[in-house]
Design a protein around this motif. Structure first.
Motif, mmCIF file in Angstrom:
data_model
loop_
_atom_site.group_PDB
_atom_site.id
_atom_site.type_symbol
_atom_site.label_atom_id
_atom_site.label_comp_id
_atom_site.label_asym_id
_atom_site.label_seq_id
_atom_site.Cartn_x
_atom_site.Cartn_y
_atom_site.Cartn_z
ATOM 1 N N ILE C 42 0.830 -1.200 0.000
ATOM 2 C CA ILE C 42 0.000 0.000 0.000
ATOM 3 C C ILE C 42 0.871 1.259 0.000
ATOM 4 O O ILE C 42 1.775 1.384 0.836
ATOM 5 C CB ILE C 42 -0.904 0.005 1.255
ATOM 6 C CG1 ILE C 42 -1.883 -1.151 1.156
ATOM 7 C CG2 ILE C 42 -1.568 1.350 1.468
ATOM 8 C CD1 ILE C 42 -3.304 -0.790 1.274
ATOM 9 N N SER C 43 0.605 2.150 -0.908
ATOM 10 C CA SER C 43 1.234 3.473 -0.882
ATOM 11 C C SER C 43 0.113 4.481 -0.738
ATOM 12 O O SER C 43 -0.872 4.433 -1.484
ATOM 13 C CB SER C 43 2.010 3.738 -2.164
ATOM 14 O OG SER C 43 3.064 2.822 -2.261
ATOM 15 N N PHE C 44 0.270 5.384 0.215
ATOM 16 C CA PHE C 44 -0.868 6.204 0.584
ATOM 17 C C PHE C 44 -0.386 7.479 1.228
ATOM 18 O O PHE C 44 0.630 7.492 1.937
ATOM 19 C CB PHE C 44 -1.721 5.352 1.534
ATOM 20 C CG PHE C 44 -2.740 6.095 2.327
ATOM 21 C CD1 PHE C 44 -3.945 6.442 1.749
ATOM 22 C CD2 PHE C 44 -2.511 6.415 3.651
ATOM 23 C CE1 PHE C 44 -4.891 7.115 2.482
ATOM 24 C CE2 PHE C 44 -3.453 7.090 4.391
ATOM 25 C CZ PHE C 44 -4.652 7.439 3.808
ATOM 26 N N ARG C 45 -1.065 8.600 0.933
ATOM 27 C CA ARG C 45 -0.719 9.876 1.568
ATOM 28 C C ARG C 45 -1.977 10.529 2.104
ATOM 29 O O ARG C 45 -3.050 10.337 1.544
ATOM 30 C CB ARG C 45 -0.109 10.836 0.531
ATOM 31 C CG ARG C 45 1.351 10.600 0.323
ATOM 32 C CD ARG C 45 1.722 10.829 -1.113
ATOM 33 N NE ARG C 45 2.735 9.842 -1.485
ATOM 34 C CZ ARG C 45 4.041 10.104 -1.435
ATOM 35 N NH1 ARG C 45 4.462 11.289 -1.083
ATOM 36 N NH2 ARG C 45 4.902 9.171 -1.751
ATOM 37 N N GLY C 78 8.374 -1.638 3.651
ATOM 38 C CA GLY C 78 7.838 -0.327 3.334
ATOM 39 C C GLY C 78 8.235 0.728 4.358
ATOM 40 O O GLY C 78 8.875 0.427 5.364
ATOM 41 N N GLN C 79 7.855 1.968 4.046
ATOM 42 C CA GLN C 79 8.219 3.132 4.855
ATOM 43 C C GLN C 79 6.963 3.822 5.339
ATOM 44 O O GLN C 79 5.981 3.912 4.615
ATOM 45 C CB GLN C 79 9.008 4.134 3.994
ATOM 46 C CG GLN C 79 10.351 3.616 3.519
ATOM 47 C CD GLN C 79 11.356 3.597 4.640
ATOM 48 O OE1 GLN C 79 11.447 4.544 5.410
ATOM 49 N NE2 GLN C 79 12.080 2.507 4.763
ATOM 50 N N ILE C 80 7.001 4.323 6.574
ATOM 51 C CA ILE C 80 5.877 5.104 7.082
ATOM 52 C C ILE C 80 6.416 6.379 7.706
ATOM 53 O O ILE C 80 7.263 6.333 8.605
ATOM 54 C CB ILE C 80 5.077 4.320 8.140
ATOM 55 C CG1 ILE C 80 4.562 3.013 7.549
ATOM 56 C CG2 ILE C 80 3.920 5.158 8.662
ATOM 57 C CD1 ILE C 80 3.958 2.089 8.558
ATOM 58 N N LEU C 232 -5.353 -1.137 -1.865
ATOM 59 C CA LEU C 232 -5.909 0.199 -2.052
ATOM 60 C C LEU C 232 -6.506 0.253 -3.456
ATOM 61 O O LEU C 232 -5.801 0.098 -4.441
ATOM 62 C CB LEU C 232 -4.781 1.229 -1.901
ATOM 63 C CG LEU C 232 -5.204 2.680 -1.763
ATOM 64 C CD1 LEU C 232 -5.950 2.900 -0.468
ATOM 65 C CD2 LEU C 232 -3.981 3.580 -1.804
ATOM 66 N N LEU C 233 -7.841 0.456 -3.529
ATOM 67 C CA LEU C 233 -8.473 0.467 -4.844
ATOM 68 C C LEU C 233 -8.335 1.827 -5.516
ATOM 69 O O LEU C 233 -8.430 1.945 -6.725
ATOM 70 C CB LEU C 233 -9.952 0.109 -4.729
ATOM 71 C CG LEU C 233 -10.280 -1.305 -4.252
ATOM 72 C CD1 LEU C 233 -11.772 -1.533 -4.314
ATOM 73 C CD2 LEU C 233 -9.557 -2.345 -5.093
ATOM 74 N N GLY C 234 -8.155 2.861 -4.687
ATOM 75 C CA GLY C 234 -8.016 4.187 -5.282
ATOM 76 C C GLY C 234 -8.121 5.242 -4.213
ATOM 77 O O GLY C 234 -8.603 4.975 -3.104
#
Lengths: 369, 374, 601
Positions: C42-45, C78-80, C232-234
């Motif tokens: 998951i990549s997320f902001r 991953g990174q957080i 994550l779908l979007g």
């Protein structure tokens, strides 16, 4: 109806046997407790450290000391030479007993009067002290007899001829191991039944069960039979281990033993189901089981005789099913008692069983939350 | 920074204290349980055989037999019941009406006067071996007293070549209460220290409150400390209550100093709290934590501590295991401080062992309680 | 993926100012030799100063993501970065900075409201001098001032959530993490919680990351991230999601055909992504933005009235899911049984409840409740947690005695009735209660036997259940290991084993994703078509649409009874020309409170 009960029994057994945690409860504690109780719970004394304070270095006193040293119960750890050394030895628990032989011991003996010895015992563990006293007295009286014969002193007018019935060598293992049959059967059966309804309540499946056409009596039967099966298997396992591994003699018949077991299971299952239907969560059921189990084991005569308890407490033991079953197992094992002679133990368990089962059945539906 | 630390600790401590005060079950485990256990054990568990029912079978009663049996009627240990035949007495023993049989045969008097060494038949019920041994001891006592009296009445010198003078130190009456009650304090403190703490910390995990506590500036040290302090106080409270009951209700002598008792109890309590914390960080579920606490702390404190069963009678392998049971050290200290006094050579090594174990358990608890949910 | 390409243009602007940054984070859990992937790359902001919604059904990975951000878990890879802090190396700094409200409130129920606040003020070292103003501000927002001395455990669900929110706000955190703050809360409290969150953002410029399983809450977020099955779908503005569906949503009304039959046909029709019942109409989402004709929808004999409607967020979620998951069109539900009981839908009263009350101490859980359910009806019992639904339900099933009043199910009171009467009833308990240690097959066999099935009939029904509910592949699986959707199917199969003609369903869809819920209602509709009477409780307001009639309960009383249309119609106004079920509910609660205040004054 039988078909439904059978389905419930199968389901209960599957639920208990498939769950890792419940399987552990069935297998782990019995084996651990059998080993721990069978070996650790032991009143017999071996190699008790004792010190010799011999103020009379002579042949008779050496003979007496040799008799103590030769006894398996004692092991000499120190020889001391002054009164001042006695205190520290006992205080520090380096020796549980000091054998103090008087300066004039052999002189008095040879003169025909009594030779004096003093036994100083550590009373911190009163039971150990009493047992040591008994062992020491036996050695001393053997010495007396030997001395009288050698020196032609007047014989005592009468001698004791002590015999123990049923457990000729007074092995405490013969007493403890049959007790474990009762103890573990109670623990396991109680846990299995006490958690059964509570687990279903917690998971919400009990509602689902109550909504089916099953009657309370069907549920009661379906919940009891697995307890009987598991309890009987457990008891049989410990009985076998007791006979084959610990070498306890089984002198009585199976009918007397298993009739007692059946009635005991009846009453334990009744108590378990009652605890279970009173509790909403498994945790409460566990607490309830614990609250019943601790006093019931202590007040059963498992480790200490009921006769030693104050009268008020003794009355309390009459409602404790384990009290009766302990007598049944021990009598059948060691005394070879007949079914008929155990009737006074059978009927109270039957009454306790019926009363508790009836209450459990009533509570199944009445319980509000 | 320091001000913030003090504020955090104060907040956490106040929260714990309020929770203890409002939760009836912690009060119950800390104070009601000790009272109930002490009452059950103090009154229910006794190894002293008193008023043992005994069958007397005298086949031909006369002056000689009467002089012998009189001893049983005077002894505080026996309640004699007369039977006319040994068969009847045997039936009574099987029915558990009597624990032993004294059998004087019809030729007792004759053999006693003619040849001496008249046999006195003694049969004890050996099912309870321990009890049987104690009964045997009492019987020997009665016999020895009778011999002395008999010799005196005949104007003879004593027939017993050796006269033993038995002195039981610390517990002259050899009362089992005096030795069981101090040991029981160790069991009770295990219950508050380990079981209660394990359940309480597990409850925080279960209810999700630990999760919100973790996402605050409070460090894991502070959270552990805030659990230790109130439950330490609670455990000491239970201990003082038990000691008070022991001294005033059961009249167990307290020969050592109260100060030493408190110091060693503190060391043991830290041990128990450490075990409790460790269990709760491992299981995080009240039900499982409770079960583990009972199996690994309560049962060993009961069976393997020397509280009832003498460790010396156990096989070597099990004796070895008892060395990792903290209660073992504490029971030794308790029995000495209560009955013998401040015996430093006993107390010091045991306190040292307790402190070492406390350090290990607390260290392990600290190590395993990371600020994480994994 | 299709969804991701759509979000790219929007995402370029937000990279500059993100409070939260996750880079290809994965997390698996291991238990008992099995491992489950909770988060998959998951990549997320999350942008500063807005509300970002994390939306997805239960088990999508929302809570895992929240805990990773709070430094309570560490990722497999991953990174957080949280507010510029690396959450992997400095979790304590993150935890000292953010405000966090876990799913289960995290309140000490045995402490009072004030004591809970004091604890968190102490933990965040709020100076005594500042506290007065801080507390006053929080009380103004949450309205908890009158309850300061009440124990937190004695608060209602909505108030508990507000207190939990207040506790996480005591330290004035720049970033607030809220894990499902609105779950199980009644619609009125839900609206209040949202207004607190919005005020925080506006007045203090706080950043909020909020997770929810309610799809209708997406529209209240400035930006949403859609999650499903650890992926994550979007992520985008919610309006962007619905915009893609413009012209693809329609209301279909059929004359001369029941809405259920119509829905069944429409959902099987080609080109239709989704068809659900809404009031008397069927809502259809098509694959192409063209007005479909009746013929295209496979409907020739009945006249259809088709009107375009505005797309909802749920439409886009379902279409995204169907697009990504590639679910085969579900076949229509087959006949229930060979000996089709085809109960006569003669409209006789099956369940009659009059003046029913249930007291616990001096607290009324249910007070003076009256309603009737006719045969072949789907009857709904709606309300928030604690409204008295479950208590009513349990009394109907005979699990709890009534304090006052009478109730009849198929002419008898199940509590006192002979066991035989219970054979007519099927029951599906809350949370799909099944024997978790038993396999699917063993569960079915046991409940079949409990209802007296044996021999050939038992075998036939077992076969039917495994086939009809597509459980065959799972027959030997331990039921506690089943995915939630399959647990739900198994629970329904269990309740139907003995072919009951009355079915009780207690919260049958909670936690199940929208697709699972559609599948479930499809089956329920088919059962109702066959004349089985169905009584259902739910706290999802929109599920009222599936019911023929329903009652709305609050605080143990019935607020309204009727069809969902009638209820919505009662609150139609110029301000609200097309009220939802939730609007109706909120208005009903308001009206009843006004009544009570009027009565008191």
């Amino acid at each position: 109806m039988l078909h439904r009960v059978f389905a419930l029994v199968v389901k209960e057994l599957l639920a208990v046997l498939k769950d890792v945690k419940s399987r552990m409860v069935l297998v782990g504690p019995p084996i651990i407790q059998l080993v721990v109780f069978g070996y650790a719970a032991n009143y017999d004394l071996n190699h008790v450290p004792f010190a010799v304070y011999n103020e009379d270095p002579s042949q008779p006193s050496r003979e007496l000391v040799a008799r103590f040293e030769g006894a398996p119960a004692f092991q000499e750890v120190a020889r001391i030479h002054s009164d001042a050394e006695v205190g520290p030895l006992i205080d520090r628990r380096q020796a549980l007993m000091v054998l103090h032989i008087d300066r004039r011991f052999s002189r008095d003996l040879l003169r025909g009067s009594a030779g004096h010895v003093q036994l100083i015992l550590d009373g911190r563990n009163s039971n150990t002290a009493l047992l040591l006293m008994g062992y020491a007295n036996t050695i001393l009286s053997d010495f007396d007899t030997w001395w009288s014969e050698r020196h032609g002193g007047p014989k005592p007018p009468a001698t004791l001829d002590i015999r123990a019935r049923f457990n000729e060598n007074l092995e405490s293992r013969w007493f403890i191991v049959p007790g474990i049959v009762a103890l573990l059967t109670q623990v396991v059966t109680l846990l299995v039944t006490a958690l059964s309804v509570a687990r279903e309540r917690e998971n919400g499946t009990f509602d689902q069960l109550l909504v089916t056409p099953m009657r309370p009596i069907d549920i009661l039967l379906g919940k009891s039979i697995p307890g009987f099966l598991i309890g009987s298997v457990e008891a049989t396992f410990i009985i076998t281990a007791g006979v084959l591994w610990f070498g306890v003699p089984l002198r009585g018949g199976f009918v007397a033993l298993y009739l007692g077991l059946f009635l005991f299971l009846l009453s334990v299952i009744g108590v378990g189901l009652m605890v279970s239907s009173l509790s909403v969560t498994q945790q409460q059921a566990l607490l309830g089981t614990f609250l019943f189990m601790v006093p019931s084991i202590i007040l059963s005569g498992f480790a200490t005789p009921i006769a030693n308890m104050p009268p008020m407490v003794q009355y309390l033991t009459y409602v404790n099913p384990m009290r009766y079953f302990l007598i049944v197992v021990r009598s059948v094992f060691l005394e070879g008692s007949s079914t008929r002679s155990l009737v006074p133990q059978y009927w109270p368990m039957m009454i306790i069983g019926f009363v508790t089962l009836a209450m459990a059945g009533w509570l199944f539906r009445r319980r509000l939350y | 920074m320091n001000r913030a630390l003090i504020m955090r600790l104060r907040g956490l401590l106040r929260k714990e204290s309020l929770q203890i005060l409002r939760d009836p079950s912690s009060i119950a485990i800390a104070f009601v349980m000790p009272v109930v256990l002490l009452l059950i054990f103090g009154y229910g568990v006794s190894l002293d055989a008193k008023r043992v029912p005994l069958a007397l079978v005298v086949e031909q009663p006369n002056r000689d037999t009467a002089s012998f049996t009189a001893g049983f009627f005077q002894s505080p240990y026996f309640v004699p019941v007369r039977f006319s035949t040994v068969q009847e007495a045997d039936a009574a023993m099987r029915a558990r009406l009597v624990d032993g049989i004294v059998w004087l045969r019809s030729d007792f008097s004759r053999r006693m006067l003619s040849e001496g060494n008249a046999p006195i038949g003694l049969i004890v019920n050996g099912v309870d071996a321990n009890n049987a041994r104690l009964v045997e001891g009492y019987l020997q006592q009665v016999w020895a007293d009778w011999l002395a009296k008999f010799a005196a009445s005949q104007g003879l010198t004593l027939n017993m070549p050796v006269q033993a003078d038995v002195r039981v130190w610390f517990n002259p009456a050899v009362a089992s209460t005096d030795f069981l009650v101090p040991g029981l304090i160790a069991v009770i403190m295990t219950l508050t220290g380990a079981l209660l703490t394990a359940m309480v910390v597990a409850r925080e995990w279960e209810r999700g409150t630990m999760e919100s506590l973790l996402v605050t500036p409070a460090s894991i040290h502070e959270i552990i400390l805030s659990k230790l302090v109130p439950y330490f106080m609670l455990g000491m409270g239970g201990m003082i209550l038990s000691v008070a009951m022991a001294v005033w209700l059961f009249e167990v002598p307290l020969r050592g100093s109260l100060w030493l008792l408190m110091a060693s109890s503190s060391a043991f309590l830290l041990c128990a709290l450490g075990m409790g914390l460790l269990i709760s960080t491992v299981s995080k579920n009240q039900f499982v934590a409770g079960q583990i606490a009972i199996i690994v702390t309560f049962l060993p404190a009961f069976i393997l501590s020397g509280f009832v069963f003498d460790i010396r009678s156990m096989p070597a392998a099990i004796r070895l295991i008892t060395h990792i049971v903290a209660a073992r050290y504490f029971v030794t200290i308790l029995q000495s401080v209560f009955l013998a006094g401040n015996v430093w050579p006993v107390v010091l090594p045991n306190i040292f062992a307790l402190i070492l174990m406390a350090a290990i358990f607390l260290g392990l608890a600290r190590h395993s309680a990371r600020k994480s949910l994994e | 993926m299709d969804a991701e390409s759509k979000t790219t243009p929007a995402s370029s602007r937000k990279y500059t100012d993100s409070a939260l940054r996750l880079e290809s984070v994965s997390k698996s859990f291991h238990a008992g030799g099995r491992s489950a992937r909770a988060l998959d790359n998951i990549s997320f902001r999350a942008r500063r100063g807005i509300v970002t919604g994390l939306i997805g059904p239960d088990g999508a990975g929302k809570t895992t993501l929240m805990r990773l951000v709070a430094g309570l878990l560490s990722p497999d890879q991953g990174q957080i970065h949280v507010l510029g802090i690396d959450a992997l190396s400095e979790p304590q700094r993150v935890q000292s900075t953010v405000g966090y409200m876990p799913q289960r409130f995290g309140l000490y129920e045995d402490l009072s409201v004030q004591e809970n606040l004091d604890l968190y003020a102490d933990l965040h070292a709020v100076a005594q001098a500042d506290r007065h103003a801080r507390y006053a501000d929080l009380m103004r927002m949450t309205g908890l001032a009158p309850f300061l001395n009440r124990l937190a455990g004695k608060l209602s669900g909505g108030m508990k959530q507000k207190l939990g929110l207040a506790c996480s706000l005591v330290g004035s955190p720049p970033l607030l993490l809220l894990d499902e703050p609105t779950v199980g809360v009644d619609p009125v409290s839900r609206r209040e919680l949202w207004s607190i969150v919005h005020r925080l953002v506006e007045e203090r410029g706080a950043t909020v990351l909020l997770s929810t399983a309610y799809l209708d809450e997406a529209e209240r977020c400035a930006e949403v991230a859609l999650m499903h099955d650890g992926k994550l779908l979007g992520q985008d503005d919610p309006a962007v999601f619905t915009r893609g569906l413009a012209g693809r949503s329609f209301h279909v009304f059929g004359t001369g055909i029941s809405k259920r039959a119509l829905q069944e046909r429409l959902s099987a029709a080609p080109g239709v992504l989704d068809a659900i019942i809404q009031g008397s109409r069927v809502r259809v989402v098509t694959e192409q933005p063209v007005l479909p004709t009746a013929e295209q929808l496979g409907e020739r004999e009945h006249g259809l009235e088709i009107t375009p409607v505005a797309p909802r967020f749920e439409d886009s979620f379902v279409s995204l899911l169907k697009g990504s998951v590639q679910i085969a069109k579900t076949p229509p539900v087959r006949a229930m049984t060979s000996s089709a009981t085809a109960a006569t839908s003669n409209g006789s009263d099956v369940i009659v409840v009059s003046n029913l009350s249930r007291r616990f101490g001096d607290f009324y859980a249910v007070r003076d409740v009256n309603f009737t359910v006719k045969s072949g009806e789907i009857f709904g019992l709606l309300g928030a947690n604690g409204a008295g639904k479950s208590t009513t339900f349990r009394m109907l099933c005979g699990l709890l005695p009534a304090s006052e009043g009478s109730l009849r199910v198929a002419g008898v009171d199940l509590r006192r009735a002979a066991a035989k009467a219970r054979e007519r009833v099927g029951y599906m308990a809350q949370k799909f209660s099944l024997y978790g240690d038993l396999s699917v097959f063993e569960n079915l066999r046991f409940f079949g036997a409990a209802y007296g099935l044996k021999g050939a009939r038992q075998r036939a029904r077992l076969g039917w259940a495994l086939e009809e509910f597509e459980l065959g592949a799972y027959a030997d699986a331990t039921s506690s290991d089943l995915p939630l959707g399959f647990k739900q199917r198994l629970a329904l199969a269990v309740a139907l084993m003995h072919e009951p003609d009355i079915l009780f369903l207690d919260e049958p869809t909670s936690g199940v994703d929208p697709l699972g819920r559609r599948d479930f209602w499809r089956r329920i509709n088919a059962l109702a078509e066959r004349g089985i009477t169905i009584m259902v409780t739910t706290h999802f307001m929109e599920e009222a649409e599936y019911c023929d009639r329903l009652v709305i309960m609050a605080q143990g009383r019935i607020l309204a009874e009727g069809t969902s249309e009638e209820m919505r119609a009662r609150f139609r106004s110029d301000a609200l020309p097309n009220p939802t079920m939730e609007d109706a509910f909120v208005a009903l609660i308001g009206a009843s409170e006004n009544n009570r205040a009027g009565a008191a004054g």
